[in-house]
Enzyme design. Sequence first.
Site, PDB file in Angstrom:
ATOM      1  N   LYS A   9      31.970  24.484  11.908  1.00  0.00           N
ATOM      2  CA  LYS A   9      32.155  26.054  11.743  1.00  0.00           C
ATOM      3  C   LYS A   9      33.427  26.614  11.191  1.00  0.00           C
ATOM      4  O   LYS A   9      34.146  25.983  10.922  1.00  0.00           O
ATOM      5  CB  LYS A   9      31.821  26.460  13.136  1.00  0.00           C
ATOM      6  CG  LYS A   9      30.662  26.257  13.870  1.00  0.00           C
ATOM      7  CD  LYS A   9      30.602  26.528  15.543  1.00  0.00           C
ATOM      8  CE  LYS A   9      29.626  26.575  15.854  1.00  0.00           C
ATOM      9  NZ  LYS A   9      29.514  27.061  17.301  1.00  0.00           N
ATOM     10  N   TYR A  49      20.169  30.003  14.985  1.00  0.00           N
ATOM     11  CA  TYR A  49      20.457  30.636  16.503  1.00  0.00           C
ATOM     12  C   TYR A  49      19.317  31.366  16.781  1.00  0.00           C
ATOM     13  O   TYR A  49      19.895  32.158  18.108  1.00  0.00           O
ATOM     14  CB  TYR A  49      21.894  31.256  16.565  1.00  0.00           C
ATOM     15  CG  TYR A  49      22.870  30.493  16.243  1.00  0.00           C
ATOM     16  CD1 TYR A  49      23.152  29.305  17.056  1.00  0.00           C
ATOM     17  CD2 TYR A  49      24.012  30.570  15.239  1.00  0.00           C
ATOM     18  CE1 TYR A  49      24.301  28.483  16.938  1.00  0.00           C
ATOM     19  CE2 TYR A  49      25.253  29.837  15.190  1.00  0.00           C
ATOM     20  CZ  TYR A  49      25.102  28.725  15.984  1.00  0.00           C
ATOM     21  OH  TYR A  49      26.208  28.065  15.902  1.00  0.00           O
ATOM     22  N   ASN A 112      34.467  27.464  18.227  1.00  0.00           N
ATOM     23  CA  ASN A 112      34.588  26.160  19.034  1.00  0.00           C
ATOM     24  C   ASN A 112      34.454  25.060  18.012  1.00  0.00           C
ATOM     25  O   ASN A 112      33.806  23.871  18.295  1.00  0.00           O
ATOM     26  CB  ASN A 112      33.701  26.141  19.944  1.00  0.00           C
ATOM     27  CG  ASN A 112      32.182  26.406  20.068  1.00  0.00           C
ATOM     28  OD1 ASN A 112      31.886  26.527  18.629  1.00  0.00           O
ATOM     29  ND2 ASN A 112      31.258  26.305  20.898  1.00  0.00           N
ATOM     30  N   HIS A 115      28.934  22.837  15.693  1.00  0.00           N
ATOM     31  CA  HIS A 115      27.587  22.855  16.113  1.00  0.00           C
ATOM     32  C   HIS A 115      27.082  21.497  16.107  1.00  0.00           C
ATOM     33  O   HIS A 115      27.191  20.483  15.233  1.00  0.00           O
ATOM     34  CB  HIS A 115      26.440  23.603  15.303  1.00  0.00           C
ATOM     35  CG  HIS A 115      25.095  23.415  15.728  1.00  0.00           C
ATOM     36  ND1 HIS A 115      24.558  24.233  16.624  1.00  0.00           N
ATOM     37  CD2 HIS A 115      24.358  22.575  15.212  1.00  0.00           C
ATOM     38  CE1 HIS A 115      23.457  23.535  16.801  1.00  0.00           C
ATOM     39  NE2 HIS A 115      23.185  22.839  15.979  1.00  0.00           N
ATOM     40  N   GLU A 126      16.259  21.704  13.519  1.00  0.00           N
ATOM     41  CA  GLU A 126      17.407  22.051  12.707  1.00  0.00           C
ATOM     42  C   GLU A 126      17.529  21.461  11.432  1.00  0.00           C
ATOM     43  O   GLU A 126      17.995  22.026  10.503  1.00  0.00           O
ATOM     44  CB  GLU A 126      18.699  21.806  13.698  1.00  0.00           C
ATOM     45  CG  GLU A 126      18.601  22.429  14.903  1.00  0.00           C
ATOM     46  CD  GLU A 126      19.858  22.467  15.916  1.00  0.00           C
ATOM     47  OE1 GLU A 126      19.766  23.120  16.854  1.00  0.00           O
ATOM     48  OE2 GLU A 126      20.498  21.578  15.614  1.00  0.00           O
TER      49      GLU A 126
HETATM   50  P1  IDP Z   1      26.642  24.564  22.050  1.00  0.00           P
HETATM   51  O1  IDP Z   1      27.032  24.964  20.576  1.00  0.00           O
HETATM   52  O2  IDP Z   1      27.521  23.883  22.871  1.00  0.00           O
HETATM   53  O3  IDP Z   1      25.110  24.174  21.996  1.00  0.00           O
HETATM   54  P2  IDP Z   1      25.075  27.180  22.906  1.00  0.00           P
HETATM   55  O4  IDP Z   1      25.080  27.605  24.279  1.00  0.00           O
HETATM   56  O5  IDP Z   1      23.942  26.656  22.191  1.00  0.00           O
HETATM   57  O6  IDP Z   1      26.350  26.118  22.845  1.00  0.00           O
HETATM   58  O7  IDP Z   1      25.985  28.336  22.215  1.00  0.00           O
HETATM   59  C1  IDP Z   1      25.732  28.482  20.744  1.00  0.00           C
HETATM   60  C2  IDP Z   1      26.732  28.947  20.192  1.00  0.00           C
HETATM   61  O8  IDP Z   1      27.163  30.369  20.521  1.00  0.00           O
HETATM   62  C3  IDP Z   1      28.351  28.325  20.729  1.00  0.00           C
HETATM   63  O9  IDP Z   1      28.508  26.963  20.135  1.00  0.00           O
HETATM   64  C4  IDP Z   1      29.211  29.133  20.458  1.00  0.00           C
HETATM   65  O10 IDP Z   1      29.613  29.346  19.194  1.00  0.00           O
HETATM   66  C5  IDP Z   1      28.501  30.398  20.601  1.00  0.00           C
HETATM   67  N1  IDP Z   1      28.473  30.949  22.284  1.00  0.00           N
HETATM   68  C6  IDP Z   1      28.044  30.366  23.236  1.00  0.00           C
HETATM   69  N2  IDP Z   1      28.324  30.964  24.372  1.00  0.00           N
HETATM   70  C7  IDP Z   1      28.995  32.166  24.015  1.00  0.00           C
HETATM   71  C8  IDP Z   1      29.462  33.172  24.823  1.00  0.00           C
HETATM   72  O11 IDP Z   1      29.497  33.220  26.106  1.00  0.00           O
HETATM   73  N3  IDP Z   1      30.285  33.925  24.111  1.00  0.00           N
HETATM   74  C9  IDP Z   1      30.536  33.997  22.670  1.00  0.00           C
HETATM   75  N4  IDP Z   1      29.975  33.010  22.198  1.00  0.00           N
HETATM   76  C10 IDP Z   1      29.417  31.900  22.693  1.00  0.00           C
HETATM   77 MG    MG Z   2      23.227  24.941  21.461  1.00  0.00          MG
END
Ligand code: IDP
Ligand code: MG
Length: 138
Positions: A9, A49, A112, A115, A126
């Site tokens: 990312k 997404y 974070n 992905h 994906e």
């Molecule tokens: P993952 O990447 O661990 O699978 P997901 O729940 O699928 O997590 O969420 C996709 C992405 O959306 C996350 O990696 C993060 O970048 C973003 N994200 C998830 N939850 C939040 C939030 O509560 N606030 C802001 N961004 C979020």
């Molecule tokens: Mg996810």
Amino acid sequence: MERSLVLIKPDAMERGLAGVIIGRLQGEGLNLVALRMLHMDRALAERHYAVHKDKPFFKDLVDYIISTPKVDAVFEGRGAVERIRTIMGATDPARAAAGTVRKDFGLDVQRNSTHASDSPENAEKEISLFFTKNEIFD
Ligand code: IDP
Ligand code: MG
């Protein structure tokens, strides 16, 4: 053999961490079978997404993920999806286990660093958004 899509990312790209993160996965014995750099457009980001389209963070997430070019990869191995999720750590770096990529490099719950696909079925979907069959090697 199971495959998983890994995206480096923008927060990790900006800090020059693509090689380190890919190296960690290779060091765990996962096989790199596709790799490229891509500046996603909004339409592709929204498809990638789509499952989050009703979440309050959706627009911010899409703006963020298209903010810089990023490295996209496919890794293959037995149990690759779960193994890679474990190596990456929890979504929120503050909650991620010690030694995980997100604990070591993630900045906050959005930024974070990576992905990684969350199931073998989603991985195949994906991967087909990002790579054609002949861009994936065995
Ligand atoms: P993952 O990447 O661990 O699978 P997901 O729940 O699928 O997590 O969420 C996709 C992405 O959306 C996350 O990696 C993060 O970048 C973003 N994200 C998830 N939850 C939040 C939030 O509560 N606030 C802001 N961004 C979020
Ligand atoms: Mg996810």
